[in-house]
Design an enzyme around this catalytic site. Structure first.
Site, PDB file in Angstrom:
ATOM      1  N   TYR A 125      42.413  39.925  48.804  1.00 12.14           N
ATOM      2  CA  TYR A 125      42.498  39.399  50.178  1.00 12.14           C
ATOM      3  C   TYR A 125      42.455  40.531  51.217  1.00 12.14           C
ATOM      4  CZ  TYR A 125      43.931  34.872  48.178  1.00 12.14           C
ATOM      5  OH  TYR A 125      43.987  33.685  47.484  1.00 12.14           O
ATOM      6  N   LYS A 177      46.013  41.162  35.411  1.00  7.54           N
ATOM      7  CA  LYS A 177      44.814  40.869  34.611  1.00  7.54           C
ATOM      8  C   LYS A 177      44.156  42.200  34.249  1.00  7.54           C
ATOM      9  CE  LYS A 177      41.929  37.855  32.801  1.00  7.54           C
ATOM     10  NZ  LYS A 177      42.305  36.884  31.757  1.00  7.54           N
ATOM     11  N   ASP A 211      46.720  34.438  33.030  1.00  5.73           N
ATOM     12  CA  ASP A 211      46.411  33.124  32.452  1.00  5.73           C
ATOM     13  C   ASP A 211      47.533  32.667  31.519  1.00  5.73           C
ATOM     14  OD1 ASP A 211      44.603  35.469  31.695  1.00  5.73           O
ATOM     15  OD2 ASP A 211      44.736  34.449  29.784  1.00  5.73           O
ATOM     16  N   ASP A 235      49.316  33.985  45.341  1.00  3.13           N
ATOM     17  CA  ASP A 235      48.985  32.801  46.140  1.00  3.13           C
ATOM     18  C   ASP A 235      48.962  31.570  45.242  1.00  3.13           C
ATOM     19  OD1 ASP A 235      48.094  31.171  48.141  1.00  3.13           O
ATOM     20  OD2 ASP A 235      46.087  32.021  48.289  1.00  3.13           O
TER      21      ASP A 235
END
Ligand code: ATP
Length: 340
Positions: A125, A177, A211, A235
């Protein structure tokens, strides 16, 4: 009020003024000594002074360092993408804190008590995006750049560890990740691993790939304590976590920087129910509790949380969204009556 703590109070738009006035009544009834500095922002400010983010409001937050804010509406063409985002950037509010605790009885989950700390200024972002022209196609490709800096990672992870210590929490899970995004996510993870050594014996450090974390949040949410993660993952996961405890109507948020902190409900202005006196003030009341914790009034925050939880559990005087028929102020009165 000689030793009262100054706080900037922004009623906001839509249901904002109703839930802010209910919240102020509750905070005052609980005995918190606060010197409210009422200021405008958003649509109310645009209508009153022609600017959705007036200088007087910014100066007030600079002076007090703490604001309690109702939801704000940003009009298209006002020059801002969002006043909320502009405030976050103006005060460099790098940590978004979203606690979620089971309040509503007989829900799908019980025993959820998670604090999610989301990095709020960088990552995917950062706003670095562009199209790539190939041949005659101006939009043949699009790139959004995820920027992680060591300084940005350090300050939010340090904040999460310190928040865990201050709130008596035992475990911090860093969600990432780094198995795929080896450099950007790798830097975030590496920073967390290094910092974990400073907190060894005080806060247990754990790593989860995003995940797997998303699945585990649904399968066994009680296994999480404090979570720290980058902007995009934060988010998404913060809304997932709100869903575990009954949705956005009960979700408070804090945006915290070095110089200022702004506390708010996660929901928006709810124009469909504005000015009807039926909005649920709970999210903002819980945001006020985070604010009271922040300014050292933990006991007061604890009393309000208990009174709110009892009122919700009993279910007699709650708003429509919680299955009752009470108005905003009747709900507030019922909380006030239960303050001990
Ligand atoms: P915005 O554009 O400001 O985000 P919105 O209506 O798109 O506003 P929300 O304000 O989050 O988004 O509202 C979504 C739905 O939830 C609406 O139907 C609204 O009535 C309901 N809602 C939101 N907040 C509350 C609240 N505090 N009490 C009761 N209902 C609420």
């Amino acid at each position: 009020m000689s030793d009262a703590i100054p706080v900037t109070l922004i009623p906001g738009d839509g249901i904002g003024p109703e839930i802010v006035s209910a919240t102020v009544r509750i905070v005052e009834a609980a005995g918190a000594r606060i010197d409210w500095d009422r200021q405008l922002a958003g649509m109310a400010a645009l209508n009153a002074v022609g600017d959705p983010m007036p200088v007087a409001t910014l100066e007030s937050i600079e002076r007090t360092g703490v604001a309690l804010k109702g939801p704000l509406e940003t009009q298209l063409g006002s020059g801002y993408r969002s006043v909320n985002v502009a405030l976050r950037m103006r005060f460099d509010l790098f940590a978004n804190v979203r606690p979620a605790r089971t309040l509503v009885p007989n829900g799908r989950y019980s025993g959820v008590d998670i604090i999610l700390v989301r990095e709020n200024t960088e990552g995917l972002y950062s706003g670095v995006e562009h199209y790539v022209k190939i041949g005659n196609d101006d939009h043949a490709a699009a790139e959004s750049v995820a920027i992680i800096t060591r300084a940005g990672a350090e300050r939010v992870i340090r904040f999460a560890f310190e928040h865990a210590v201050a709130r008596g929490r035992k475990k911090l899970t860093l969600v990432h990740k780094a198995n795929i995004l080896k450099l950007s996510q790798g830097l975030f993870l590496e920073t967390g691993r290094a910092m974990a050594r400073d907190y060894a014996g005080r806060v247990q450090f754990e790593e989860r790939i995003v995940d797997a974390a998303a699945m585990q949040l649904v399968m066994a949410p009680e296994s999480f304590d404090v979570i720290v993660t980058t902007n995009l993952f934060g988010d998404i996961l913060s809304d997932e976590i709100s869903g575990l405890v009954g949705g956005l109507g009960l979700a408070p948020g804090a945006n915290i920087g070095e110089e200022a902190a702004i506390f708010e409900a996660v929901h928006g202005t709810a124009p469909d129910i504005a000015d009807q006196g039926i909005a649920n003030p709970s999210a903002l009341v819980l945001a006020a509790c985070l604010m009271l914790d922040h300014i050292g009034h933990e006991a007061c925050a604890g009393r309000i949380r208990e009174a709110l939880e009892t009122t919700i559990r009993e279910g007699q005087t709650v708003t429509r969204d919680l299955g009752g028929s009470a108005g905003t102020h009747a709900f507030a009165d019922s909380i006030i009556a239960r303050l001990t």
